[in-house]
Write an enzyme that holds these catalytic residues in place. Sequence first.
Site, PDB file in Angstrom:
ATOM      1  NE  ARG B   8     114.275 123.991  18.320  1.00  0.00           N
ATOM      2  CZ  ARG B   8     115.292 124.544  17.668  1.00  0.00           C
ATOM      3  NH1 ARG B   8     116.321 123.809  17.298  1.00  0.00           N
ATOM      4  NH2 ARG B   8     115.276 125.825  17.359  1.00  0.00           N
ATOM      5  CB  SER B  35     118.454 121.027  14.903  1.00  0.00           C
ATOM      6  OG  SER B  35     119.362 121.770  14.125  1.00  0.00           O
ATOM      7  CD  GLU B  56     117.262 110.752   7.869  1.00  0.00           C
ATOM      8  OE1 GLU B  56     117.363 110.029   6.842  1.00  0.00           O
ATOM      9  OE2 GLU B  56     117.831 111.842   7.988  1.00  0.00           O
ATOM     10  CG  PHE B  81     114.101 114.009   7.691  1.00  0.00           C
ATOM     11  CD1 PHE B  81     113.713 114.206   6.371  1.00  0.00           C
ATOM     12  CD2 PHE B  81     114.796 115.022   8.330  1.00  0.00           C
ATOM     13  CE1 PHE B  81     114.005 115.391   5.709  1.00  0.00           C
ATOM     14  CE2 PHE B  81     115.097 116.210   7.674  1.00  0.00           C
ATOM     15  CZ  PHE B  81     114.705 116.400   6.368  1.00  0.00           C
ATOM     16  CG  HIS B 107     113.050 121.239  13.679  1.00  0.00           C
ATOM     17  ND1 HIS B 107     113.699 120.785  14.807  1.00  0.00           N
ATOM     18  CD2 HIS B 107     113.704 122.363  13.302  1.00  0.00           C
ATOM     19  CE1 HIS B 107     114.707 121.586  15.095  1.00  0.00           C
ATOM     20  NE2 HIS B 107     114.732 122.565  14.207  1.00  0.00           N
ATOM     21  CG  ASP B 115     114.529 124.872   7.015  1.00  0.00           C
ATOM     22  OD1 ASP B 115     115.251 125.805   6.581  1.00  0.00           O
ATOM     23  OD2 ASP B 115     114.904 124.060   7.881  1.00  0.00           O
ATOM     24  NE  ARG B 165     113.819 126.821  13.464  1.00  0.00           N
ATOM     25  CZ  ARG B 165     113.711 127.980  12.833  1.00  0.00           C
ATOM     26  NH1 ARG B 165     112.582 128.316  12.229  1.00  0.00           N
ATOM     27  NH2 ARG B 165     114.724 128.808  12.783  1.00  0.00           N
TER      28      ARG B 165
END
Lengths: 274, 316
Positions: B8, B35, B56, B81, B107, B115, B165
Amino acid sequence: MNCLELEKMAVTVRRDILTMICSAGSGHPGGSLSMVELLVATYCTQMHVDPKHPDAPERDRFVLSKGHAAPCYYAVLGELGFFDKAEFKNFRQLHSILQGHPDVKKVPGIDASTGSLGQGVSIAVGMALGAKAAGKNMKVYTILGDGELQEGQVCEACTAAAHYKLDNLTVMIDNNGLQIDGTNDEVMSLGNLHTRFETFGLNVIELPDGNDMQAVVYALALPTIPGKPKCILAHTTKGKGVSFMENQVSWHGRAPSAEELKVALKELGDGKIE
Amino acid sequence: MAEKIATRDAYGKALVALGARNKDVVVLDADLSKSTKTAKFGETYPERFFQMGIAEQDLMSTAAGLATVGKIPFASTFAIFATGRAFEQIRNSIAYPHLNVKVAATHAGITVGEDGGSHQSIEDIALMRVLPGMTVIVPADGPEAEQAVYAAAEHDGPVYLRFGRGGVPVIHGADYQFKIGKAEVLRDGGDVAIIACGVMVEAALAAADLLAAEGITARVINMATVKPLDAEVVKAAAVQTGAIVTAEEHSVIGGLGAAVAEHVVGNGNCPVPVEMVGVQDVFGQSGNPAELMKEYGLTAADIVAAAKRAVERKKK
């Protein structure tokens, strides 16, 4: 085009819609007939488009968010000469350019593929944002159904339209009050739509009769409030123009028989204005 | 220890460079720009960055609209998402009209870590791969991620880019040239072929070392483009080694393993044993990434075991 000519075109469009759906044996007459004035007035009095150059980059854009009203869209584009009206008879047939819902890859003049409700306003917002980012003077128009307003994405898109001050965007609501399973109020009440869209930050213009051509033309021509997307909340009649279809839930998604078509066309007349 | 870069981070860096050389590139994000690393693009080119808020579905359809007026939108949020919540927007607003939108999701996979299962996307490759005309890219490290961003921008049509991530070891040099649809043979071997993507490429290389110590030579293939699959490389691997192991940080259903298996028994017409290393049809949970990779069978040791099973099966 003057108002009489627009009204004449509306009659022709209604005749095309019914003939197309009858010939296909399926389709959505109710919601196609209710938005005829909105679409005819938009294309004929507002939009800068050229049927000879349907992909011209600077053209204005239209998104039929309520994609099931494709027959109305096809009828208008066909009447304007974007494609041969002989295509009408192929509506919903295998290999036809006229799919059950609008397909941007197949039909000249269509700016977005739609059909899954609630996505059209977001697509129109993207177009309007892109036009602004590029410094282009392009206008974007979209028509939504009222049942469609139950989709959460419409709220997301209107929030964004106001946030980005998209005064190059006009959102039209074809508020005919009916959806597949019944009236809006029976299925899922919409509340006060005028307040709802005003709260999002849109400039709401309410039309008590969205099938009154003169009123629609007037509303579309009203000056834009800088920084505000325009919202035309048009109260319309589902099945408008055909007595046995008007305000009947059952005509949302069924085709008239040859006999019913004959009666309907007789009622509509030939569009000649005395 | 090799240098570690999160894919990322490489994405965020590549976007800024891309923005300088292509004025049509625009970026959309859904309140996760710090992020997803799109924030830097937003600071550099604020007029081409669109914050869409936590919405989204709107993000994807708006990206579609931008593509229709000639922009090259990169739409970013977490993979769960992007591909889950907004699947139908990607399907109908973007893929069906074959619009030039790049869905760049971060992610992805279980290495999201703490998470937990709600945020660990283990089905995104399957969801994107099933869409006609969608290109699916899973870069293995920072340099490849960066190249993939440039390649995606050059490619006319929808692309799904899958980023992770955490930091992953750099395995590619500065001269590496990524090409959409071209697999990379990182190591040759004749007993078994390990076809991996994303973070599992590093594990595949480690597994090949372990197998070599036991006298088994493994061909290691980085299949960064899961769709379109490099059919020639898969066929050569099947024909020349006779046994395949696939490795991905994703469900074994519908992802890279499935793509390879479909090819060997289908159009490739080169049926060989295929052992799939991946998440075995379960959801993830909270934990640190290394613990999770072990818990769900995604380590070099798991690839070694799978390779031995595959070699054993071809003898029968």
